[in-house]
Design a protein around this motif. Structure first.
Motif, PDB file in Angstrom:
ATOM      1  N   ARG A 312     -12.051   6.639 -10.172  1.00  0.00           N
ATOM      2  CA  ARG A 312     -10.874   6.900 -10.992  1.00  0.00           C
ATOM      3  C   ARG A 312     -10.596   5.727 -11.918  1.00  0.00           C
ATOM      4  NH1 ARG A 312      -7.539  10.971  -9.023  1.00  0.00           N
ATOM      5  NH2 ARG A 312      -6.545  10.693 -11.054  1.00  0.00           N
ATOM      6  N   GLY A 313      -9.877   6.035 -12.995  1.00  0.00           N
ATOM      7  CA  GLY A 313      -9.535   4.994 -13.955  1.00  0.00           C
ATOM      8  C   GLY A 313      -8.316   4.216 -13.540  1.00  0.00           C
ATOM      9  N   THR A 314      -8.322   3.719 -12.306  1.00  0.00           N
ATOM     10  CA  THR A 314      -7.170   2.988 -11.759  1.00  0.00           C
ATOM     11  C   THR A 314      -7.577   1.608 -11.235  1.00  0.00           C
ATOM     12  OG1 THR A 314      -7.471   4.084  -9.616  1.00  0.00           O
ATOM     13  CG2 THR A 314      -5.943   5.103 -11.162  1.00  0.00           C
ATOM     14  N   PHE A 315      -8.743   1.130 -11.676  1.00  0.00           N
ATOM     15  CA  PHE A 315      -9.143  -0.224 -11.288  1.00  0.00           C
ATOM     16  C   PHE A 315      -8.398  -1.197 -12.191  1.00  0.00           C
ATOM     17  CE2 PHE A 315     -12.299  -3.848 -11.576  1.00  0.00           C
ATOM     18  CZ  PHE A 315     -11.969  -4.366 -10.334  1.00  0.00           C
ATOM     19  N   GLY A 316      -7.210  -1.550 -11.763  1.00  0.00           N
ATOM     20  CA  GLY A 316      -6.295  -2.370 -12.548  1.00  0.00           C
ATOM     21  C   GLY A 316      -4.918  -2.277 -11.932  1.00  0.00           C
ATOM     22  N   TRP A 317      -3.907  -2.360 -12.793  1.00  0.00           N
ATOM     23  CA  TRP A 317      -2.545  -2.389 -12.260  1.00  0.00           C
ATOM     24  C   TRP A 317      -2.180  -1.069 -11.571  1.00  0.00           C
ATOM     25  CZ3 TRP A 317       1.743   0.603 -13.179  1.00  0.00           C
ATOM     26  CH2 TRP A 317       1.676   1.493 -14.248  1.00  0.00           C
ATOM     27  N   GLY A 318      -2.776   0.054 -11.996  1.00  0.00           N
ATOM     28  CA  GLY A 318      -2.465   1.340 -11.368  1.00  0.00           C
ATOM     29  C   GLY A 318      -2.818   1.342  -9.893  1.00  0.00           C
ATOM     30  N   GLY A 319      -4.032   0.889  -9.571  1.00  0.00           N
ATOM     31  CA  GLY A 319      -4.449   0.832  -8.173  1.00  0.00           C
ATOM     32  C   GLY A 319      -3.623  -0.141  -7.366  1.00  0.00           C
ATOM     33  N   LEU A 320      -3.333  -1.312  -7.953  1.00  0.00           N
ATOM     34  CA  LEU A 320      -2.572  -2.343  -7.235  1.00  0.00           C
ATOM     35  C   LEU A 320      -1.136  -1.903  -6.971  1.00  0.00           C
ATOM     36  CD1 LEU A 320      -3.811  -5.496  -9.188  1.00  0.00           C
ATOM     37  CD2 LEU A 320      -4.324  -4.939  -6.807  1.00  0.00           C
ATOM     38  N   VAL A 321      -0.443  -1.498  -8.019  1.00  0.00           N
ATOM     39  CA  VAL A 321       0.965  -1.107  -7.878  1.00  0.00           C
ATOM     40  C   VAL A 321       1.078   0.202  -7.092  1.00  0.00           C
ATOM     41  CG1 VAL A 321       3.067  -0.467  -9.131  1.00  0.00           C
ATOM     42  CG2 VAL A 321       1.617  -2.323  -9.976  1.00  0.00           C
ATOM     43  N   GLY A 322       0.153   1.130  -7.372  1.00  0.00           N
ATOM     44  CA  GLY A 322       0.167   2.378  -6.626  1.00  0.00           C
ATOM     45  C   GLY A 322      -0.042   2.155  -5.140  1.00  0.00           C
ATOM     46  N   GLY A 323      -0.993   1.277  -4.792  1.00  0.00           N
ATOM     47  CA  GLY A 323      -1.225   0.956  -3.388  1.00  0.00           C
ATOM     48  C   GLY A 323      -0.008   0.319  -2.750  1.00  0.00           C
ATOM     49  N   PHE A 324       0.660  -0.565  -3.503  1.00  0.00           N
ATOM     50  CA  PHE A 324       1.858  -1.228  -2.990  1.00  0.00           C
ATOM     51  C   PHE A 324       2.961  -0.213  -2.694  1.00  0.00           C
ATOM     52  CE2 PHE A 324       6.033  -3.124  -3.783  1.00  0.00           C
ATOM     53  CZ  PHE A 324       6.016  -4.195  -2.901  1.00  0.00           C
ATOM     54  N   ILE A 325       3.252   0.657  -3.676  1.00  0.00           N
ATOM     55  CA  ILE A 325       4.316   1.648  -3.491  1.00  0.00           C
ATOM     56  C   ILE A 325       3.956   2.619  -2.370  1.00  0.00           C
ATOM     57  CG2 ILE A 325       5.544   3.564  -4.593  1.00  0.00           C
ATOM     58  CD1 ILE A 325       5.221   2.072  -7.253  1.00  0.00           C
ATOM     59  N   PHE A 326       2.692   3.046  -2.349  1.00  0.00           N
ATOM     60  CA  PHE A 326       2.266   3.966  -1.300  1.00  0.00           C
ATOM     61  C   PHE A 326       2.389   3.309   0.074  1.00  0.00           C
ATOM     62  CE2 PHE A 326      -0.708   6.053   1.536  1.00  0.00           C
ATOM     63  CZ  PHE A 326      -0.507   7.391   1.256  1.00  0.00           C
ATOM     64  N   GLY A 327       2.040   2.020   0.174  1.00  0.00           N
ATOM     65  CA  GLY A 327       2.129   1.312   1.448  1.00  0.00           C
ATOM     66  C   GLY A 327       3.552   1.253   1.974  1.00  0.00           C
ATOM     67  N   VAL A 328       4.509   0.990   1.074  1.00  0.00           N
ATOM     68  CA  VAL A 328       5.918   0.971   1.485  1.00  0.00           C
ATOM     69  C   VAL A 328       6.328   2.352   1.993  1.00  0.00           C
ATOM     70  CG1 VAL A 328       8.300   0.637   0.728  1.00  0.00           C
ATOM     71  CG2 VAL A 328       6.507  -0.882  -0.127  1.00  0.00           C
ATOM     72  N   GLY A 329       5.966   3.392   1.232  1.00  0.00           N
ATOM     73  CA  GLY A 329       6.333   4.743   1.623  1.00  0.00           C
ATOM     74  C   GLY A 329       5.703   5.168   2.936  1.00  0.00           C
ATOM     75  N   ALA A 330       4.420   4.824   3.121  1.00  0.00           N
ATOM     76  CA  ALA A 330       3.736   5.211   4.356  1.00  0.00           C
ATOM     77  C   ALA A 330       4.356   4.535   5.566  1.00  0.00           C
ATOM     78  CB  ALA A 330       2.250   4.857   4.251  1.00  0.00           C
ATOM     79  N   MET A 331       4.796   3.293   5.403  1.00  0.00           N
ATOM     80  CA  MET A 331       5.467   2.605   6.512  1.00  0.00           C
ATOM     81  C   MET A 331       6.789   3.282   6.856  1.00  0.00           C
ATOM     82  SD  MET A 331       3.737   0.120   7.825  1.00  0.00           S
ATOM     83  CE  MET A 331       5.061  -0.751   8.655  1.00  0.00           C
ATOM     84  N   MET A 332       7.519   3.716   5.841  1.00  0.00           N
ATOM     85  CA  MET A 332       8.784   4.409   6.092  1.00  0.00           C
ATOM     86  C   MET A 332       8.546   5.783   6.718  1.00  0.00           C
ATOM     87  SD  MET A 332      10.953   3.518   2.634  1.00  0.00           S
ATOM     88  CE  MET A 332      12.423   4.326   3.254  1.00  0.00           C
ATOM     89  N   ALA A 333       7.444   6.424   6.305  1.00  0.00           N
ATOM     90  CA  ALA A 333       7.139   7.755   6.831  1.00  0.00           C
ATOM     91  C   ALA A 333       6.623   7.704   8.254  1.00  0.00           C
ATOM     92  CB  ALA A 333       6.109   8.446   5.932  1.00  0.00           C
ATOM     93  N   GLY A 334       5.931   6.624   8.594  1.00  0.00           N
ATOM     94  CA  GLY A 334       5.285   6.545   9.897  1.00  0.00           C
ATOM     95  C   GLY A 334       3.923   7.209   9.902  1.00  0.00           C
ATOM     96  N   GLY A 335       3.344   7.354   8.715  1.00  0.00           N
ATOM     97  CA  GLY A 335       2.021   7.960   8.613  1.00  0.00           C
ATOM     98  C   GLY A 335       1.526   7.893   7.182  1.00  0.00           C
TER      99      GLY A 335
END
Length: 423
Positions: A312-335
């Motif tokens: 995907r064309g996300t090797f850059g800020w998209g992958g980094l910021v997306g991973g960060f936001i997803f990580g926060v959400g996954a921790m809140m979700a518990g999965g």
């Protein structure tokens, strides 16, 4: 008579191992990796957010937010006259079929193992589920996938964007863990109201067997489909649903959740899941290299799997910021993305609420990105297929080195506790 009794004991022991005992993280990681290679060889890599987004697309279509033409562009289901085929619903989208297989496999595993129950969380968790779902949907859109398509299978498919999301997931999981600590320390509202509605094991077992029957019927229905332009496509879904169900079964059986591999090293020091995920990625990478390499002896020297799958064309800020936001959400979700789906299959009501908010936020974000060609214009990062830059040998060596360092660091932390986040 003694021989029959002995044989029956062996049958019960095998059933216990396959259907009731919790599989080790290492065993589960290897099984998931092998099934990942198998589904790639059959057709395409598996993922979680593709299903979740497809469900969101159809929800938005149902309330009139998406037109039929728009949904046709997203699904690709248009007949030879250019008309949108409404019947090509969640049952015919390959991503959706994978998601349904994951949920179904987890349901079968939970029922056969006597672990299915309707688990209602405390009131506060419902609010967290909604917020978590929105964050996961946004993060997955930015990163080009959830923890599966954006990280696990992206790295496994030799794509640079997978490493970008992995780097973003670490601080995201840390922030999510810090927020969890603060919640435990300062928030008391909504801590009550949890309960579990258990189902007798004989009833669960019947449901599990019925689930197997539905799976066989569904696979046979796909395999026997005929009558329009999509016949070949739809018949191929038979293998997709069978393999996806096996992945969901294995994940539930081993309670295998990738976000745990990012959380536990910093919460308890336990590196079991992190090591398992690292090993699993290496196995997938080897399989992907075999399938994507254009061997001359094959027809026209072409690869079995298109090299750009999951690049995907996300090797850059998209992958980094997306991973960060997803990580926060996954921790809140518990999965994570895949962990959410298999937990849905075992009756966790909080994750049932995560899914629709995940679906809608990701569907809307992806539609917005497509409207402005955000990824195609390079606004999220670059498309980088690592073998095009380094060759297959060096790329695999890089994946091995990455996994080895991850393995060593989390193992070292397990004994030293240097990377623990204090409460």
């Amino acid at each position: 008579m003694e021989d029959v009794k002995l044989f029956w004991e062996k049958v019960k022991r095998l059933y216990k191992v396959l259907c009731q005992d919790e599989w080790s993280a290492t065993t589960t990681g290897i099984v998931v990796a092998l099934l990942s290679i198998l589904i790639m060889a059959w057709w395409r890599p598996w993922g979680a957010v593709g299903a979740i987004r497809n469900w969101g697309d159809w929800m938005l279509y149902g309330v009139g937010a998406f037109s039929g033409d728009h949904l046709a562009q997203l699904t690709g289901f248009i007949d030879e006259d250019g008309d949108f085929l409404l019947k090509k619903s969640i049952w015919f989208n390959s991503g959706s079929v994978i998601g349904l297989g994951l949920v179904g496999g987890a349901f079968i595993s939970a029922c056969l193992g006597g672990q299915f129950a309707f688990r209602f969380p405390p009131v506060r968790e419902y609010v967290k589920a909604m917020v978590a779902g929105v964050l996961m949907g946004i993060g997955a859109a930015l990163a080009g996938g959830c923890n599966v398509g954006g990280m696990y299978n992206a790295i496994g498919n030799l794509a640079a964007n997978g490493f970008a999301m992995w780097v973003g997931l670490i601080p995201g999981a840390l922030l999510g863990l810090w927020l969890l600590y603060k919640e435990m320390e300062h928030v008391s509202w909504g801590s009550g109201g949890s309960f579990t509605l258990n189902i007798p094991y004989p009833v669960q077992w019947i449901f599990g067997v019925a689930g197997i029957g539905v799976l066989i019927w569904g696979a046979r229905t796909y395999a026997g489909y005929e009558g329009d332009d999509f016949e070949e496509y739809i018949t191929s879904l038979s293998g997709i649903v069978l393999i996806a169900t096996a992945i969901g079964y294995a994940m539930q059986r081993g309670r295998w959740c990738m976000i745990q591999g990012f959380r536990e090293p910093h919460m308890t020091g336990d590196s079991t899941m992190a090591r398992s995920v690292a090993l699993s990625i290496v196995i997938v990478a080897v399989g992907a290299a075999v399938l994507k390499y254009g061997v001359g002896a094959r027809l026209d020297g072409e690869a079995v799997l298109a090299p750009m799958n999951y690049v995907r064309g996300t090797f850059g800020w998209g992958g980094l910021v997306g991973g960060f936001i997803f990580g926060v959400g996954a921790m809140m979700a518990g999965g994570c993305g895949s962990g959410t789906l298999w937990r849905v299959g075992e009756g966790q009501i909080k994750l049932w609420l995560v899914v629709p908010f995940f679906s809608l936020s990701n569907s809307l974000m992806v539609a917005l990105f497509k409207n402005f060609d955000v990824e195609a214009n390079g606004w999220l990062g670059k498309y980088v297929y690592l073998p095009d830059v380094f060759g297959y040998g060096t790329t695999l060596a890089m994946v091995f080195l990455f996994a080895t360092l991850w393995y060593l660091i989390v193992s070292w932390n397990e004994d030293s506790n240097k990377l623990l986040l204090p409460m």
